[in-house]
Design an enzyme around this catalytic site. Structure first.
Site, PDB file in Angstrom:
ATOM      1  CB  SER A   1      -9.297  36.838  38.741  1.00  0.00           C
ATOM      2  OG  SER A   1      -9.760  35.587  39.113  1.00  0.00           O
TER       3      SER A   1
ATOM      4  NE  ARG B   1      -5.536  37.631  29.944  1.00  0.00           N
ATOM      5  CZ  ARG B   1      -4.896  36.955  29.093  1.00  0.00           C
ATOM      6  NH1 ARG B   1      -5.714  36.183  28.148  1.00  0.00           N
ATOM      7  NH2 ARG B   1      -3.685  36.333  29.127  1.00  0.00           N
TER       8      ARG B   1
ATOM      9  CB  CYS C   1      -8.769  38.483  17.971  1.00  0.00           C
ATOM     10  SG  CYS C   1      -7.356  39.050  18.709  1.00  0.00           S
TER      11      CYS C   1
ATOM     12  CB  CYS D   1      -9.669  39.682  25.948  1.00  0.00           C
ATOM     13  SG  CYS D   1     -10.029  39.680  24.417  1.00  0.00           S
TER      14      CYS D   1
ATOM     15  CB  CYS E   1     -13.358  41.902  19.669  1.00  0.00           C
ATOM     16  SG  CYS E   1     -12.336  43.175  20.360  1.00  0.00           S
TER      17      CYS E   1
ATOM     18  CB  THR F   1      -5.966  32.324  41.741  1.00  0.00           C
ATOM     19  OG1 THR F   1      -6.427  33.459  40.920  1.00  0.00           O
ATOM     20  CG2 THR F   1      -4.535  33.271  42.523  1.00  0.00           C
TER      21      THR F   1
ATOM     22  CB  CYS G   1      -5.938  45.724  21.729  1.00  0.00           C
ATOM     23  SG  CYS G   1      -5.436  43.973  22.402  1.00  0.00           S
TER      24      CYS G   1
END
Length: 661
Positions: A143, A398, A636, A633, A604, A434, A630
């Site tokens: 974040s 993310r 994809c 996130c 990606c 959040t 990977c």
């Protein structure tokens, strides 16, 4: 103690046993690694049951390769009878009151609040467990982050830390109070000041922090009130009741399956957790949340969700470039008027700066690379003046929810509920989620407690009782829509979609200004999201390829250097967790490459997908999935035009080991 002799033993009991510390490649395992296990329910199995470990507890700097060869996976129907029998062994079962899938802010807030209520107003015996796929709580958390103190104050109203930290019940050394806000519109070489909407005013009231560290702290508070915490446990399957119309629980991922789909000597069957209420707190676009939304048609009365991709780095900057407490945002460069998004730069701690870019995944041009746009953004003087001479120490990416109130699905269904970003509670104008995610978990905890506080203690027979009725927590939906969190989201519901209407960038800015400064959400209309992000992608033939500049290794970096800063680890001989039909990479390429010219390797942010030139292939290229890179996130799963990539959980503990993100 031999775990292949255990049947129906709860993890709470199992984790109390003493284990011998082991070493892997000469590295001493941390306590979380030592605890990582799965219980096999069949004591007669011919395979030796072992405790498996991985070095996911360290920030590993490893050389990544995106040209490694992947062996083909054997279809389950072609496995030997012995292998099929091993893979379908009966699972061990544990029964709990509440099972929470995901140990982020929403999941931990749910758990803490529920046990607080149980300890204060119940008998203190409710079994509340949190299953988290990361090796350590916080390791998969990304974040900005600028935090609003409101949910923390509600969750810890009597904390002595509130006064010490200046207004939020978190350790003083974990937070930095915002001292100045800055908002700029960037052209290629210039920056022009913009008025800040009220939602983006942070000075003297909000705090900059590493959410990664905040989640670690929340996990400690959860453990203190009696929550059972199990990191390194991937949850991969929904367990339904006999009639298939309710969730009875979840199952954890099997361990020790090789990349060709066959069980290894270290194979461990997953474990089932049956619960009165299963709380899905997986974060944005969770793999199981996606399934329950589809199974129970939870989007029947809402618009599709739309997403953004957030990419960030943490830098140590020179003292003369550091302004503690500064929160800066930008729009414009490097994005065109056709893309929604913006940059941020937060100065916190002792000389640390979080810098990042969020780009809406509804962009049309398949040649756009969000990662490369972020690298280009850092070359603008607005950012480079701060970063020059500094050192990048961490990287993360993310997906995040951008749909707003109109894209929130139904929150309850028989046996379970959605909380946090699994449902999509991000306040887009604030660029914050959040506080709303935590509030949803706290509201959920209150309704769960009121529903189950008078029920008998749960045991293994509870869910086999013919008269047992799954709990459908409708009261949670009602209570959340009456909370300040929903009212806040509803008030800004038209900001994000106004940029995707025919109003354009300037019209969107004008409408956003009107709704945030004049009407405050009381306008009598609601814009919707009528397409998914994947469906908005246009053919490559409508655009020109983008020539991104080469990285300089000082301010800008190649993608594999960035991935090496995530500490990502996956077993090289592990079943691929990125699923395409039949794992047929040639078929996937035929569906996507002719029209979109390799969009996967551009969207990606971790070098997972690659098209390699190959004269032997009909398309002239070969599609390859490098799942070991990977960083979870989910882009994809969201953006691929053919919608044939499904992100699933890898083995527990795999993935990034984020630092200060």
């Amino acid at each position: 103690m031999s775990y292949n002799r255990i049947t129906n033993l709860s993890l709470r009991q199992a984790y109390k046993q003493d284990f011998v510390k082991r070493s892997l490649n000469g590295v001493k395992l941390n306590q979380t690694s030592i605890r990582r296990l799965n219980l096999k329910s069949n004591p007669q199995s011919s395979r030796q049951s072992v405790i498996t470990t991985k070095p996911y507890g360290w920030n590993i700097q490893r050389q990544f390769s995106i040209t490694s060869k992947l062996s083909r996976e054997t279809p389950s129907s072609k496995l030997s009878e012995e292998d099929q029998a091993i893979l379908s062994e009966e699972r061990a079962v544990d029964s709990v009151d509440v099972c929470i899938v995901g140990g982020g802010p929403a999941g931990l807030a749910t758990a803490i609040k529920l046990k607080q209520l149980d300890n204060e107003h119940g008998n203190g015996e409710l079994r509340v467990i949190v299953l988290e796929k990361a090796g350590d709580f916080g390791s998969h958390i990304v974040s900005g982050a600028v935090l609003e103190p409101k949910p923390f104050l509600e969750l810890f109203p009597n904390s002595e830390l509130t006064k010490e930290s200046g207004g939020i019940p978190l350790p003083k050394d974990m937070v930095t109070k915002v001292t100045r806000d800055s908002m700029k519109f960037l052209t290629k070489n210039s920056a022009f000041p913009l008025p800040e909407p009220p939602q983006m005013a942070n000075k003297n009231k909000n705090f900059i922090a590493s959410l990664n560290n905040v989640v670690k702290y929340l996990s400690e508070q959860a453990e203190e009130v009696g929550v059972e915490l199990y990191p390194g446990i991937s949850v991969s399957e929904l367990i339904y009741n006999e009639t298939g119309d309710a969730i009875k629980g979840v199952a954890t991922n099997d361990l020790g399956i090789s990349k060709d789909g066959t069980p290894k000597s270290s194979f461990e069957r997953g474990m089932e957790f049956h619960s009165r209420v299963t709380v899905f707190a997986e974060g944005c676009h969770g793999s199981l949340s996606k399934q329950v939304i589809s199974k129970f048609n939870l989007r029947e009365n809402s618009f599709p969700q739309t997403y953004g991709l957030g990419i960030k780095e943490i830098w140590e900057v020179l003292p003369e470039n550091f302004e503690k407490g500064l929160v800066a945002h930008s729009i414009g460069f490097p994005l065109s008027s056709d893309e929604y998004g913006g940059g941020f730069m937060y100065h916190f701690g002792d000389g640390l700066v979080a810098v990042g870019l969020v780009i809406g995944l509804d962009y049309k041009n398949p040649y756009i690379s969000p990662y490369q746009e972020f690298q280009k953004m850092k070359t603008h003087p607005f950012y480079s003046n701060t970063l020059d001479g500094g050192k990048c120490i961490s990287y993360a990416a993310r997906a995040l929810n951008e749909g707003g109130a109109q894209s929130i699905p139904k929150l309850h269904f028989p046996g379970g509920i959605l909380v946090g970003c699994s449902a999509g509670f991000m306040n887009v104008p604030k660029i914050k989620g959040t506080h709303t995610a935590m509030k949803s978990g706290m509201v959920a905890a209150e309704q769960i407690f009121e529903t189950i506080k008078e029920l008998d203690a749960v045991d293994e027979e509870t869910f086999n009782d013919a008269e047992y009725n799954p709990i459908d927590l409708q009261s949670y939906e009602v209570a959340f829509r009456e909370s300040w969190a929903y009212k806040e989201l509803y008030a800004v519901r038209n900001v994000r979609p106004s940029f995707t209407t025919q109003l354009g960038l300037l019209g969107g800015l004008a409408h956003a200004g009107m709704t945030t400064m004049l009407t405050f959400g009381h306008e009598p209309w609601t814009f919707g999201h009528h397409q998914t992000d994947a469906s908005k992608t246009k053919p490559a033939s409508e655009f020109k390829p983008i020539d991104y500049p080469k990285p300089d290794g000082k301010l800008t970096f190649d993608i594999l250097t960035s991935v090496s800063r995530t500490g990502t680890y996956h077993d090289e001989d592990e079943k691929c967790h990125l699923r395409i039909p039949g794992q047929d990479q040639r078929r996937h390429a035929a569906r996507n490459y002719p029209q979109y010219k390799g969009i996967e390797q551009r969207f990606c942010p971790a070098g997972v997908y690659e098209y390699i030139e190959d004269d032997k292939e009909e398309l002239g290229v070969k599609f390859q999935i490098n799942s070991q890179n990977c960083i979870h996130c989910k882009t994809c799963d969201i953006k691929v035009p053919s919608q044939d990539i499904t992100w699933t959980v890898p083995e527990g503990g795999d993935g990034p080991k984020y630092y200060m993100t």
